[in-house]
Design a protein around this motif. Structure first.
Motif, mmCIF file in Angstrom:
data_model
loop_
_atom_site.group_PDB
_atom_site.id
_atom_site.type_symbol
_atom_site.label_atom_id
_atom_site.label_comp_id
_atom_site.label_asym_id
_atom_site.label_seq_id
_atom_site.Cartn_x
_atom_site.Cartn_y
_atom_site.Cartn_z
ATOM 1 N N UNK A 94 0.994 -1.096 0.022
ATOM 2 C CA UNK A 94 -0.032 0.064 -0.094
ATOM 3 C C UNK A 94 0.651 1.234 0.168
ATOM 4 N N UNK A 95 0.279 2.256 -0.577
ATOM 5 C CA UNK A 95 0.945 3.622 -0.624
ATOM 6 C C UNK A 95 1.305 4.105 0.927
ATOM 7 N N UNK A 96 2.342 4.572 1.433
ATOM 8 C CA UNK A 96 2.808 5.003 2.730
ATOM 9 C C UNK A 96 3.413 3.909 3.504
ATOM 10 N N UNK A 97 3.470 2.585 3.014
ATOM 11 C CA UNK A 97 4.095 1.554 3.602
ATOM 12 C C UNK A 97 5.510 1.387 3.447
ATOM 13 N N UNK A 98 6.209 1.209 4.801
ATOM 14 C CA UNK A 98 7.639 1.237 4.761
ATOM 15 C C UNK A 98 8.195 -0.296 4.356
ATOM 16 N N UNK A 99 9.009 -0.138 3.372
ATOM 17 C CA UNK A 99 9.463 -1.270 2.921
ATOM 18 C C UNK A 99 11.072 -1.396 2.877
ATOM 19 N N UNK A 100 11.695 -2.594 3.149
ATOM 20 C CA UNK A 100 12.860 -3.009 2.803
ATOM 21 C C UNK A 100 13.102 -3.112 1.258
ATOM 22 N N UNK A 101 14.314 -2.536 0.824
ATOM 23 C CA UNK A 101 14.788 -3.036 -0.530
ATOM 24 C C UNK A 101 15.981 -3.619 -0.495
ATOM 25 N N UNK A 102 16.263 -4.989 -0.460
ATOM 26 C CA UNK A 102 17.415 -5.415 -0.201
ATOM 27 C C UNK A 102 18.361 -5.851 -1.491
ATOM 28 N N UNK A 103 19.420 -6.331 -1.590
ATOM 29 C CA UNK A 103 20.269 -6.427 -2.752
ATOM 30 C C UNK A 103 19.728 -7.567 -3.550
ATOM 31 N N UNK A 104 18.810 -8.476 -3.272
ATOM 32 C CA UNK A 104 18.223 -9.528 -3.830
ATOM 33 C C UNK A 104 16.572 -9.658 -3.831
ATOM 34 N N UNK A 105 16.132 -9.749 -5.293
ATOM 35 C CA UNK A 105 14.783 -10.086 -5.242
ATOM 36 C C UNK A 105 14.582 -11.423 -4.548
ATOM 37 N N UNK A 106 13.095 -11.839 -4.854
ATOM 38 C CA UNK A 106 12.708 -13.135 -4.787
ATOM 39 C C UNK A 106 11.383 -13.188 -5.520
ATOM 40 N N UNK A 107 11.494 -13.625 -6.739
ATOM 41 C CA UNK A 107 10.505 -13.850 -7.558
ATOM 42 C C UNK A 107 9.490 -14.879 -7.530
ATOM 43 N N UNK A 108 10.272 -15.903 -6.877
ATOM 44 C CA UNK A 108 9.205 -17.066 -6.282
ATOM 45 C C UNK A 108 8.828 -18.103 -7.491
ATOM 46 N N UNK A 109 9.418 -17.866 -8.820
ATOM 47 C CA UNK A 109 8.916 -18.752 -9.970
ATOM 48 C C UNK A 109 10.176 -19.036 -10.666
ATOM 49 N N UNK A 168 7.758 -3.232 12.123
ATOM 50 C CA UNK A 168 8.776 -2.824 13.361
ATOM 51 C C UNK A 168 8.796 -1.369 13.428
ATOM 52 N N UNK A 169 8.925 -1.124 14.694
ATOM 53 C CA UNK A 169 9.182 0.580 15.035
ATOM 54 C C UNK A 169 10.657 0.939 14.866
ATOM 55 N N UNK A 170 11.523 0.019 14.579
ATOM 56 C CA UNK A 170 12.982 0.450 14.491
ATOM 57 C C UNK A 170 13.101 1.494 13.601
ATOM 58 N N UNK A 171 14.242 2.382 13.806
ATOM 59 C CA UNK A 171 14.503 3.561 12.752
ATOM 60 C C UNK A 171 15.139 2.842 11.407
ATOM 61 N N UNK A 172 14.642 3.831 10.532
ATOM 62 C CA UNK A 172 15.024 3.326 9.116
ATOM 63 C C UNK A 172 16.546 3.499 8.975
#
Length: 379
Positions: A94-109, A168-172
């Motif tokens: 959702x818009x406004x959601x905080x997300x991690x952008x790591x060095x590796x994707x997981x497409x799952x397929x 989590x509430x940990x800082x970005x």
């Protein structure tokens, strides 16, 4: 068009247009901080406004042209931020959601995700078109995002397969380390080496990655943790974070020291976290027969590692290649976040500098000169 809808679209456009980015225009030359027009997300992508991005030591290698990056490009291969726009086919975010952008994707397929090795996901490693085009500069030239991320920018255009929710509430600024250093270090111990209580671990290199390895080895219950690094300050910090011994390989025979303290055998596990080929040769020599060697570092494309044949052919060592700690993001990140929340991991000594985007060349120099462990670009 309804007035509310028009207003919302204008707000979204203003969020993404003319955002600043540090562009590598010429290899081994200073980054250029400039305004870029970020492209709207394709159906399976999102736009993320950047909160924080570590300046990883790997990008000193990328900046110097030793790892195949082709300018103009935005470096920065792990980050954290807030979703500001979502492609039409993206679900679960959702818009406004905080997300991690790591060095590796997981497409799952892809083959590798299906085989339980998403650290080798084809979306990162098997893309014949190269890194994605994410923005256009003032002259109409297209700009790509290194590692499919491009975290040295105020905005990121990211595959939905490369964003992960953080409950989590940990800082970005702390959580930004989760996309590379923390996952690689902890994954090397828990996923690759599978360190058990009472075992011994030799850590070659005590930069930001090695210090996460030290902390993870302590959590795994290792009885002996040897921190091997020529830098006295880094050795001292390794001792503070859980190492039981610190070795200066320029002044001592590291193999002899480890063997003298392990009944003449060598370490049960040797984890390399430095980069040069010599450090990987040392890691193999540090591990006992039938021990485990975990290799993380890369220094330049085409580098070769020369090993004594008997150490890899008849002495039973298991040599493991890792990428991002062989993590499974959906499984491992929540566990690592809980460790941070519970105070089991200490990020503060590893965050040694905070920089604005326009100070990125200062962050580069501090990393290259080994003055920073993890310098953060904070937006």
């Amino acid at each position: 068009m309804h007035r509310t809808t028009r207003s919302r679209l204008n707000t979204i456009r203003s969020r993404r247009s003319l955002m600043k980015a540090a562009v590598l225009r010429t290899l081994a030359e200073p980054f250029v901080v400039e305004d870029l027009d970020f492209h709207p997300p394709a159906a399976d992508r999102v736009l993320v406004r950047t909160h924080a991005t570590p300046f990883c030591s790997t990008d000193c290698t990328n900046w110097a042209g030793n790892f195949g990056k082709v300018p103009p490009v935005i470096l920065g291969h792990a980050s954290i931020g807030e979703i500001v726009e979502i492609g039409s086919q993206v679900r679960g975010f959702a818009i406004g959601q905080r997300v991690l952008v790591p060095g590796t994707p997981e497409c799952g397929t892809c083959f590798y995700c299906a085989a339980g090795r998403p650290d080798q996901c084809s979306e990162l490693f098997d893309n014949p078109s190269g890194y994605p085009i994410v923005a256009t500069d003032s002259n109409g030239e297209t700009i790509r995002a290194s590692g499919n991320v491009g975290g040295y920018a105020e905005m990121m255009n990211i595959s939905a397969n490369q964003i992960f929710e953080l409950a989590t509430d940990l800082p970005s600024d702390v959580l930004s380390l989760m996309g590379c250093g923390i996952t690689t270090g902890l994954g090397s111990v828990f996923n690759a080496a599978k360190v058990q209580p009472g075992e011994s671990v030799a850590v070659v290199g005590c930069g930001h990655l090695g210090l996460w390895v030290v902390q993870a080895a302590k959590l795994a219950g290792a009885e002996q943790i040897f921190a091997i690094d020529p830098n006295s300050e880094r050795r001292a910090l390794a001792l503070k974070l859980g190492a039981t011994s610190a070795v200066d390989p320029d002044a001592e025979d590291a193999v002899a020291v480890v063997k003298d303290n392990t009944g003449g055998r060598g370490a049960d596990h040797a984890i390399e976290a430095a980069g040069p080929a010599a450090s990987q040769v040392l890691a193999v020599a540090l591990a006992r027969r039938a021990g485990t060697v975990v290799l993380n570092g890369v220094k330049a494309l085409g580098t070769t590692v020369e090993l004594v044949q008997t150490t890899i052919a008849v002495q039973g060592r298991t040599i493991i290649s890792t990428q991002n700690g062989n993590v499974r993001m959906w499984r491992d990140v929540p566990r690592y976040v809980r460790m941070l929340e519970q105070g089991l991991l200490d990020p503060e000594p590893i965050i040694t500098g905070r920089y604005r985007l326009d100070q990125i060349n200062d962050a580069l120099v501090a990393s290259r000169d080994l003055r920073d462990l993890s310098g953060l670009l904070v937006f």
